[in-house]
Design an enzyme around this catalytic site. Structure first.
Site, PDB file in Angstrom:
ATOM      1  N   SER A 280      40.750 -27.679 -33.659  1.00 19.31           N
ATOM      2  CA  SER A 280      40.483 -29.091 -34.517  1.00 19.31           C
ATOM      3  C   SER A 280      41.321 -29.089 -35.656  1.00 19.31           C
ATOM      4  CB  SER A 280      39.131 -28.784 -34.974  1.00 19.31           C
ATOM      5  OG  SER A 280      38.159 -28.906 -33.918  1.00 19.31           O
TER       6      SER A 280
HETATM    7  N1  SAM Z   1      36.344 -25.011 -32.051  1.00 19.66           N
HETATM    8  C1  SAM Z   1      37.382 -25.103 -31.384  1.00 19.66           C
HETATM    9  C2  SAM Z   1      38.396 -24.437 -32.060  1.00 19.66           C
HETATM   10  O1  SAM Z   1      38.384 -23.878 -33.050  1.00 19.66           O
HETATM   11  O2  SAM Z   1      39.787 -24.225 -31.268  1.00 19.66           O
HETATM   12  C3  SAM Z   1      38.155 -26.598 -31.170  1.00 19.66           C
HETATM   13  C4  SAM Z   1      37.029 -27.082 -30.196  1.00 19.66           C
HETATM   14  S1  SAM Z   1      37.746 -28.597 -29.174  1.00 19.66           S
HETATM   15  C5  SAM Z   1      37.943 -29.759 -30.180  1.00 19.66           C
HETATM   16  C6  SAM Z   1      36.222 -28.753 -28.187  1.00 19.66           C
HETATM   17  C7  SAM Z   1      35.766 -27.738 -27.335  1.00 19.66           C
HETATM   18  O3  SAM Z   1      34.500 -27.940 -26.653  1.00 19.66           O
HETATM   19  C8  SAM Z   1      36.950 -27.746 -25.911  1.00 19.66           C
HETATM   20  O4  SAM Z   1      37.403 -26.443 -26.080  1.00 19.66           O
HETATM   21  C9  SAM Z   1      35.855 -27.937 -24.858  1.00 19.66           C
HETATM   22  O5  SAM Z   1      36.359 -27.136 -23.598  1.00 19.66           O
HETATM   23  C10 SAM Z   1      34.646 -27.469 -25.307  1.00 19.66           C
HETATM   24  N2  SAM Z   1      33.449 -28.322 -24.519  1.00 19.66           N
HETATM   25  C11 SAM Z   1      33.496 -29.494 -24.146  1.00 19.66           C
HETATM   26  N3  SAM Z   1      32.052 -29.697 -23.624  1.00 19.66           N
HETATM   27  C12 SAM Z   1      31.610 -28.280 -23.551  1.00 19.66           C
HETATM   28  C13 SAM Z   1      30.134 -27.952 -23.226  1.00 19.66           C
HETATM   29  N4  SAM Z   1      29.365 -28.785 -22.653  1.00 19.66           N
HETATM   30  N5  SAM Z   1      29.880 -26.724 -23.450  1.00 19.66           N
HETATM   31  C14 SAM Z   1      30.713 -25.824 -23.985  1.00 19.66           C
HETATM   32  N6  SAM Z   1      31.968 -26.238 -24.588  1.00 19.66           N
HETATM   33  C15 SAM Z   1      32.284 -27.536 -24.303  1.00 19.66           C
END
Ligand code: SAM
Length: 213
Positions: free
Chosen positions: A64
């Protein structure tokens, strides 16, 4: 990886950038100033690490934007020792910011490759973050309740298991909306059955995945 004076200088500048955009919580600003964001980037993309932008991390996901990380972290109003659940580990950067702020962090990731990478990499930074591979829509019942919950992907609705797993007085920070734009939302649990919902402006996240991976 090396955290050179140049990296530290770029990080100081990044702190000023997010401060200028309205972040006031010194605990958040100190954490942004401490966690080496370039460690979360492939060596060929290091020069992008201290720009205030999201960046691809593989598996179609992103780390992000630093301002977004700071904004969500500020909304959480973290005190030392609080138990925080993060949904969407991704690179692990947000989890490290929360750990640096003094939280006990539990983080779930749905993409196996990102989870595997985080499990190997985060301990090398000295952060003791509990990582889980699974579906964040369900939360983490065995470790509930949590003081705070943060969702770092755009959710189409508020998953009931997450509000169920909040302590009374706890806060859920979650971007709610469609695939293109979401409203940053806080849900504060004020009693067993009552919740207060507030909006905090528009953001753009990759979608929170359900059954479709
Ligand atoms: N917090 C992260 C970082 O600091 O790099 C960035 C997150 S990224 C914008 C969103 C993340 O949510 C992705 O890695 C994605 O794979 C994960 N994600 C999507 N759906 C999900 C779910 N149902 N359960 C857990 N993680 C999920």
């Amino acid at each position: 990886m090396i955290d050179s004076y140049k990296h530290q200088g770029l990080r100081k500048h990044l702190v000023e950038v997010v401060r200028d955009k309205g972040i006031t919580d010194t605990n958040v600003l100190n954490a942004i100033g401490k966690v080496p964001r370039h460690f979360f980037f492939d060596s060929s993309f290091l020069k992008f690490a201290y720009e205030d932008n999201a960046f691809p991390i593989g598996a179609g996901q992103t780390i992000s934007q630093p301002y977004t990380v700071a904004f969500q972290s500020q909304l959480l109003m973290i005190s030392k020792g609080q138990k925080v659940l993060e949904v969407g580990t991704g690179s692990g950067y947000q989890a490290c910011i929360l750990a640096e702020m003094g939280a006990k962090v539990f983080s779930i990731e749905r993409q196996r490759s990102l989870y595997d990478k985080a499990v190997e990499f985060l301990p090398t930074l000295g952060y003791r973050i509990k990582l889980f591979y699974g579906d964040g829509y369900k939360g983490l019942p065995p470790f509930a309740p949590f003081d705070k919950i943060i969702v770092t992907a755009g959710a189409p609705y508020i998953p009931d298991p997450l509000t169920d797993q909040l302590k009374i007085g706890g806060i859920l920070v979650i971007p709610i909306g469609g695939d293109d734009v979401q409203e940053m939302t806080t849900i504060t649990r004020i009693s067993e059955k009552e919740f207060v919902r507030r909006g905090h402006g528009r953001f753009r996240f990759v979608p929170l995945l359900g059954d479709k991976v």
